[in-house]
Structure formats: structure tokens, C-alpha cells
Design an enzyme around this catalytic site. Structure first.
Site, PDB file in Angstrom:
ATOM      1  N   MET A 135     -28.705 -12.517   4.141  1.00  0.00           N
ATOM      2  CA  MET A 135     -27.945 -12.389   5.388  1.00  0.00           C
ATOM      3  C   MET A 135     -26.772 -13.365   5.506  1.00  0.00           C
ATOM      4  O   MET A 135     -26.199 -13.519   6.583  1.00  0.00           O
ATOM      5  CB  MET A 135     -28.854 -12.518   6.611  1.00  0.00           C
ATOM      6  CG  MET A 135     -29.932 -11.445   6.687  1.00  0.00           C
ATOM      7  SD  MET A 135     -29.245  -9.754   6.565  1.00  0.00           S
ATOM      8  CE  MET A 135     -28.354  -9.632   8.117  1.00  0.00           C
ATOM      9  N   GLU A 136     -26.405 -14.024   4.400  1.00  0.00           N
ATOM     10  CA  GLU A 136     -25.160 -14.788   4.417  1.00  0.00           C
ATOM     11  C   GLU A 136     -23.985 -13.830   4.600  1.00  0.00           C
ATOM     12  O   GLU A 136     -23.985 -12.716   4.078  1.00  0.00           O
ATOM     13  CB  GLU A 136     -24.973 -15.568   3.116  1.00  0.00           C
ATOM     14  CG  GLU A 136     -25.839 -16.796   2.993  1.00  0.00           C
ATOM     15  CD  GLU A 136     -25.513 -17.588   1.743  1.00  0.00           C
ATOM     16  OE1 GLU A 136     -24.569 -17.184   1.017  1.00  0.00           O
ATOM     17  OE2 GLU A 136     -26.203 -18.588   1.476  1.00  0.00           O
ATOM     18  N   LYS A 154     -25.512 -20.064  48.049  1.00  0.00           N
ATOM     19  CA  LYS A 154     -26.919 -20.053  47.628  1.00  0.00           C
ATOM     20  C   LYS A 154     -27.529 -21.432  47.853  1.00  0.00           C
ATOM     21  O   LYS A 154     -26.993 -22.428  47.365  1.00  0.00           O
ATOM     22  CB  LYS A 154     -27.032 -19.663  46.148  1.00  0.00           C
ATOM     23  CG  LYS A 154     -26.532 -18.273  45.837  1.00  0.00           C
ATOM     24  CD  LYS A 154     -26.712 -17.934  44.373  1.00  0.00           C
ATOM     25  CE  LYS A 154     -25.820 -18.769  43.483  1.00  0.00           C
ATOM     26  NZ  LYS A 154     -25.899 -18.376  42.056  1.00  0.00           N
ATOM     27  N   SER A 164     -28.039 -11.411  33.168  1.00  0.00           N
ATOM     28  CA  SER A 164     -29.275 -10.726  33.573  1.00  0.00           C
ATOM     29  C   SER A 164     -29.044  -9.822  34.773  1.00  0.00           C
ATOM     30  O   SER A 164     -29.803  -8.880  35.008  1.00  0.00           O
ATOM     31  CB  SER A 164     -30.355 -11.759  33.909  1.00  0.00           C
ATOM     32  OG  SER A 164     -30.017 -12.468  35.084  1.00  0.00           O
ATOM     33  N   GLY A 189     -29.314 -10.735  37.863  1.00  0.00           N
ATOM     34  CA  GLY A 189     -30.117 -11.156  39.002  1.00  0.00           C
ATOM     35  C   GLY A 189     -29.298 -11.683  40.161  1.00  0.00           C
ATOM     36  O   GLY A 189     -29.504 -11.281  41.320  1.00  0.00           O
TER      37      GLY A 189
END
Length: 310
Positions: A35-36, A190, A221, A223
Site C-alpha cells: 500500500m505504499e 450553545k 457528523s 449533530g
């Protein structure tokens, strides 16, 4: 001018090249069995003004290494100037020490990009503007505000809209769009009153009966934006929409948005859309290809980039 596309967002690179009426420079990015990453530029770039397009989005480390190795290949190929075009700058949220013995990863990434061979950077809506100061080379930070303002004006024509910042830190970003649209600005504050108590979202501004549009730079996310939309509806808003530059949308974000009060989330194509995003009913994309192309043309012509936003 030559344009090299890495693998993180090839459709965007192709759209930018088409807007400039240029072909993509022939190059290949391969991976060995372990995976180089191996990069090979198949055209002569000696003395050329080269632009490398690569977002450092998920998988962030793989895409960052592709970018670094491509920059090194171009530097060793004697390119006259190499501009790293990074529509989404990963690690930007790690722009300060969050506690004792923690890194400032955004600064480390800036160092790596510079040392790999970039002569300048072109990016889009950096999470923190001060990241420009992490580089010792020129950085052009483009803004989605004009693109978003035009789209909002078209989609919400004749409606009573209010621009909303989902937190205090995003006020300047939201205000830029509110000013362009000559409309009001609300802020969501908040607060967590004490440990162990759920965060409370206080809406600062009268949103009663108005179509509210939340402005943010990154949706990960989802949220925060979903909770912000719920707070707006609870305070009497007629609807809650979202405009965010970088749709990271990790994990179950798309499903979370689908079941939230958000009527529509508009993102840009700074990050390649996943299948979930493409199939989502309340997520849409605007392209930044013309904006990137014009900025690249101006850099190549040694003309002003900042005047794009005058």
C-alpha cells in the site's frame, strides 16, 4: 498552465480542467502490494506552472500522502511553480493545542506540504483563517459566500429569510452572507450549565415565522446542525435549511440529516460525494469548479485573486 489530478476528487478536477479548456496532465497514482503510494507524471513539466488538485478528505492520510508525493515528483521534474489546490484542507480543525501534550496537526501538515515542493496553496473556506499563517508560502483562501448568496437569492426569492450562525465562532462567516443578501442574522448560543447536563441551545434573534438558513464551513457528523435546526423550529421558525461548504458527512450523518428538521442541506463538491449523499433526498451539491478555475487562471496570470470577492 498544467493541471494534475490526484485521486480524492477526480470529477472536480475534470470540471476545473474543462472550465479552463485544458486537458488534465497525464499522471498515474499506484499502490504497491504493501500500500505504499507511487506517483508518476507522464508528461514533461520542466519550466511549467503546475496546479495539483487534491482534497485531503477521507481517507485523509492516504490522500495527504498522494498529494505530498505528487508535489515531490513535480519538484524533481523541474516544474517552475507548483500550486497545491486543496479544496478541502483536512486536519484544519486541529489548529491549536486542545490540551497538554497535544499536537497542532494543521501546522505539521502545512510544513509537510511546503517541504514536499508546493510554492503556493489555493484552498477553500479554511476552518480557521489563521492556518494561512502556518505556511511560509502564499496561501489563497477562497470563500463560498458569493456562491451561497446567489443560490439562496434564487431559491428563497420573495420569502422572509434569516441567516443563522450555528455557534458564536461562525458569526463572521454567516454575517458575510447576511450582508450580501441584506437580511437579518441570528446566532445560536450553545451552553452547558453544569457537568452532566445536556447542552442547551439558545437562539439569539427573532426567528418566528421565518425561513432560517444555517451557515457553516464543515458538516461532519451533522449533530450540531441537526440540533440547531431543531432549536430553530422549536422557536417558531417556518423552516430550517443548511448551507455548508465541506460535506464531510461521516458515519451516519446522511441518515441523521434525513430524519432531522433540516428541509435541505446544500454542500459544495469540495469533497467527492459518497453514494449515500448522491441518493439523499435532502442533500444537494453546488459545484465550485468555476470558482477554482478562475482563481487558478488569475494565479497563472499573476492577477488579483482577492478581487473575486469584492
Amino acid at each position: 498552465m498544467k493541471i494534475v489530478a490526484c485521486n480524492s476528487n477526480r470529477p472536480l478536477a475534470e470540471a476545473v480542467a474543462a472550465a479552463l479548456n485544458l486537458p488534465l496532465t497525464k499522471a498515474s497514482v499506484r499502490r504497491f502490494a504493501d500500500m505504499e503510494v507511487f506517483v508518476e507524471i507522464h508528461e514533461n513539466v520542466r519550466g511549467e506552472d503546475v496546479f495539483v488538485i487534491q482534497s485531503t478528505s477521507y481517507p485523509a492520510n492516504d490522500n495527504l500522502m498522494e498529494l505530498l508525493i505528487t508535489l515531490d515528483a513535480l519538484r524533481r521534474g523541474s516544474a517552475r511553480r507548483v500550486t497545491a489546490v486543496i479544496p478541502y484542507f483536512g486536519y484544519a480543525r486541529q489548529d491549536r493545542k486542545s490540551g497538554p501534550r497535544t499536537p497542532i496537526s494543521a501546522k505539521l501538515v502545512a510544513n509537510l506540504i511546503t517541504e514536499a515542493g508546493a510554492n503556493r496553496v489555493l484552498t477553500m473556506d479554511l476552518h480557521a483563517g489563521q492556518i494561512q499563517g502556518f505556511f511560509d508560502i502564499p496561501v489563497d483562501n477562497l470563500y463560498a459566500a458569493p456562491l451561497f448568496a446567489r443560490d439562496i437569492a434564487e431559491r428563497f426569492h420573495g420569502r422572509d429569510i434569516m441567516i443563522v450562525s450555528p455557534d458564536v465562532g461562525g458569526v463572521l462567516r454567516a454575517r458575510a452572507i447576511a450582508t450580501r443578501l441584506n437580511t437579518d442574522l441570528a446566532i445560536i448560543d450553545k451552553r452547558r450549565e453544569r457537568a452532566g447536563v445536556s447542552e442547551v441551545m439558545n437562539v439569539i434573534g427573532d426567528v418566528e415565522g421565518r425561513d432560517c438558513i444555517l451557515i457553516d464551513d464543515i458538516c461532519d457528523s451533522g449533530g450540531t446542525l441537526c440540533n440547531a435546526a431543531a432549536a430553530l423550529i422549536a422557536n417558531g421558525a417556518a423552516s430550517a435549511s443548511v448551507y455548508t461548504t465541506h460535506g464531510v458527512l461521516s458515519g451516519g450523518a446522511v441518515a441523521r440529516i434525513a430524519s432531522s428538521p433540516i428541509s435541505m442541506m446544500t454542500i459544495t463538491d469540495s469533497i467527492l460525494a459518497t453514494e449515500a449523499v448522491r441518493l439523499a433526498q435532502n442533500v444537494r451539491q453546488l459545484t465550485i469548479a468555476p470558482l477554482l478555475a478562475e482563481a487558478m487562471r488569475r494565479i497563472s496570470d499573476e492577477s488579483s485573486v482577492s478581487s473575486l470577492f469584492d
